[in-house]
Every structure is written in C-alpha cells, then in structure tokens.
Enzyme design. Structure first.
Site, short mmCIF file in Angstrom:
data_model
loop_
_atom_site.label_atom_id
_atom_site.label_comp_id
_atom_site.label_asym_id
_atom_site.label_seq_id
_atom_site.Cartn_x
_atom_site.Cartn_y
_atom_site.Cartn_z
CB SER A 60 -1.04 0.06 1.26
OG SER A 60 -2.37 0.12 0.95
CE LYS A 63 -3.66 0.89 -1.63
NZ LYS A 63 -4.58 0.45 -0.31
CE1 TYR A 188 -3.66 -0.88 -5.49
CE2 TYR A 188 -4.42 -3.11 -5.73
CZ TYR A 188 -4.10 -2.07 -5.00
OH TYR A 188 -4.27 -2.04 -3.45
CE1 TYR A 240 -4.16 -0.49 4.61
CE2 TYR A 240 -2.45 -1.12 6.48
CZ TYR A 240 -2.83 -1.18 5.07
OH TYR A 240 -2.06 -1.43 4.05
CB VAL A 258 -0.58 -6.10 3.84
CG1 VAL A 258 -1.85 -5.24 4.07
CG2 VAL A 258 -0.64 -6.17 2.15
N1 GLU Z 1 -1.95 -5.42 -2.64
C1 GLU Z 1 -2.76 -5.15 -1.71
C2 GLU Z 1 -4.37 -5.42 -1.79
O1 GLU Z 1 -4.57 -5.10 -2.90
C3 GLU Z 1 -2.13 -3.96 -1.11
C4 GLU Z 1 -2.97 -3.79 0.50
C5 GLU Z 1 -2.42 -2.94 1.26
O2 GLU Z 1 -0.88 -3.00 1.32
O3 GLU Z 1 -2.91 -2.31 2.09
O4 GLU Z 1 -4.96 -6.09 -1.10
#
Ligand code: GLU
Length: 306
Positions: A60, A63, A188, A240, A258
């Site tokens: 994440s 992002k 993604y 989160y 994660v």
């Molecule tokens: N590739 C993970 C997903 O799409 C990223 C989630 C994360 O790190 O929050 O669930």
C-alpha cells in the site's frame, strides 16, 4: 538516537502479529525481522539498524508514490476531483461505504478503490507503460535504482485479487475508471509488488518531509502543495482503519503496507522507513508501530506538539 537499541527493544513484538497471507506469496516472509532507517534532514545523513536493507513488497505504500506521480503529471486539482480525502470507517478493501453513500468517487486514494482509480488516471508518456512510469518514479523518489518487480508476488496478487477486481468493476460500472479495467488492475498489482527496503522508504519520507525536494541533490520532484496534501492524507488515512488511533499516539504522518512497511515524514526534520512483517488486525506492522512510537517520543517529532 540509537536505532540498534530501538530494534532490540521491539524485535520480540514480532510475536504479537501475523504475516499477511491473503496474498499467498507474502505469507512466506520470515516474520522475525525489524529494520529501521532514519533520514535526518538537518544533518543530511541517513542511519539504519536491523533488517534495514532487506527487500520486501511495498504494497500500500505504493499508493503514496502513485498519488504523487499522478498529481505531478495532471496537477493536484485534476486528481482530487476524482478521489476524496475522507476516512471510510471500513477496511481498506471494502466496497460497502461507496454503495451506502452512493459516492461518485472513492473516499480517499489510500483505500484500494481510490488507489486503483488513481492508477487508472496515469497518462501516456514517452511510449512508456503506466507501470514503467511508476517504477522509474519510485526509483527516483526512493533514491534506490535497485527497486524491482517481484514477479512471484505480482502473480500471487493477480491470481487472488478478486476483491480488488470487484472494486475496479464497481468503479467502471459507475463511470469512475479512466482506463481499461484489466490493464489498470495489472498496473496496480505490479505497483504493490515493487521491492523496497526500509532505507528506500526513509528516502521517500525525506522527500515528503522536505516539501517535495530531494534532500540528497536539492532538486524538486513534486510541488510543495502536493507534498503537504499527501502528508495530511497520511495523517488521516495512512494507517487503515486505525489511522486516528495511531495519529493520536505517534503524531507523525505515516503510511503502512501489508508487506510490513511503514513510511513516515516528520515535516522539515526526518524521513523514516521501517520494515517488520507481522501485522495487527487492521493491517499495520505491530513491531514497526511500536518502534515508531519510541522514535517519535525520543526525537520529539509529534506534529501536534510543535
Ligand atoms: N496489494 C494489496 C491489496 O490490494 C495492498 C494492500 C495494502 O497493502 O494495504 O490488497
């Protein structure tokens, strides 16, 4: 500050969390690891301890990189009209809040729906694919030319990413995707599978803390307003569903992933990168957050105490 001591104080807390295994390739990572890197803007140096040079999946935290890249490419206002800046009150891969609110855009770019939408906004550039643009930018902003794609993790995400697929199709059905759904999902999943270290994340945090200027060569990479907006988003939505809880304890803009990464930007002072794979229920690194709390207290970088 003695980072080795921080590692020693917190390594045992790796027993308190669980390595992400909903993406099967992530479940194979050795849980007993803690690495820390701190870029000090005033001294212009970076120090590290523990497993700070171990490569892991950025997940994440990508992002943040993609949001910065798209805001740089399109202008911040052209991105924020497609994605909000609110907490959702739901897990990062939930679709429910959009349905309930009949939202016309994902509530923030750090939930999966928002991130997939932002990825779909990447414009063609120099004949390069969106992912090639992202990885090139990631290497530059993390000051780490070794960042590479882990194909095993990418394939594992792609094979098991049905919730992300459902989010993307929901966006498409409601006219919120700006590129082909399959291509955007591939980009993604690939961006999440880039391999970084705690040191790369400290460098990324340092650029944000330094208001968009790379401290190692004093060249601007993103506009100040984009860096400021991103740090605010990290404060309110970076951890989160527990963002509020941790902002009140740690008080430093932080984004987690994660894969066990944490990336913090203490304005005008420090960039911090941490890696420790076992996660709490919300998806944040347990030992990593404990180490960050200790560092925040010791360096007095809680932005609400200035
Ligand atoms: N590739 C993970 C997903 O799409 C990223 C989630 C994360 O790190 O929050 O669930």
């Amino acid at each position: 500050m003695d980072l080795k001591q921080v590692v020693d104080n917190n390594l045992a807390k790796t027993n308190l969390g669980k390595v992400a295994n909903y993406i099967p390739a992530l479940g194979k990572v050795d849980p007993k690891q803690l690495g820390i890197a701190v870029y000090d803007l005033n001294k212009d140096n970076i120090t590290n301890a523990g497993n700070a040079d171990v490569r892991f999946a950025i997940e994440s935290i990508s992002k943040v990189i993609v949001f910065l890249y798209v805001a740089k490419q399109l202008g911040l206002s052209n991105v924020t009209k497609h994605v909000g800046a609110r907490q959702t009150g739901f897990p990062f891969n939930s679709i429910l809040n959009m349905e309930i609110e009949k939202a016309h855009y994902p509530l923030n770019p750090f939930i999966n729906a928002g991130a997939i939408e932002v990825t779909s906004l990447i414009q063609p550039y120099n004949g390069k694919s969106p992912f090639d643009q992202i990885i090139q930018f990631a290497r530059e902003i993390c000051h780490d030319p070794q960042i590479s794609l882990n194909s095993e993790i990418f394939e594992s995400e792609d094979r098991t990413g049905d919730t992300d697929r459902s989010l993307a199709y929901y966006l498409k059905a409601n006219n919120m995707m700006h590129a082909d759904v399959t291509a955007s999902l591939t980009t993604y999943f690939k961006q999440c599978s880039m391999m970084v270290t705690a040191i790369s994340l400290a460098n990324l945090g340092a650029v944000l803390a330094n208001n968009g200027i790379k401290p190692w060569d004093n060249k601007r990479l993103v506009p100040t307003e984009v860096a400021t907006y991103t740090k605010s988003l990290m404060t309110t939505t970076g951890l989160y569903n527990e963002s509020g809880t941790y902002s009140s304890i740690i008080g430093v803009p932080t984004k987690s992933g994660v894969g066990g990464g944490l990336m913090s930007a203490a304005p005008n002072r420090f960039g911090i990168g941490i890696f420790s794979p076992p996660l709490d229920n919300a998806g944040n690194s347990v030992a990593g957050l404990a180490a960050l709390e200790e560092i925040s207290n010791e360096l007095k970088i809680d932005i609400f105490q200035y």
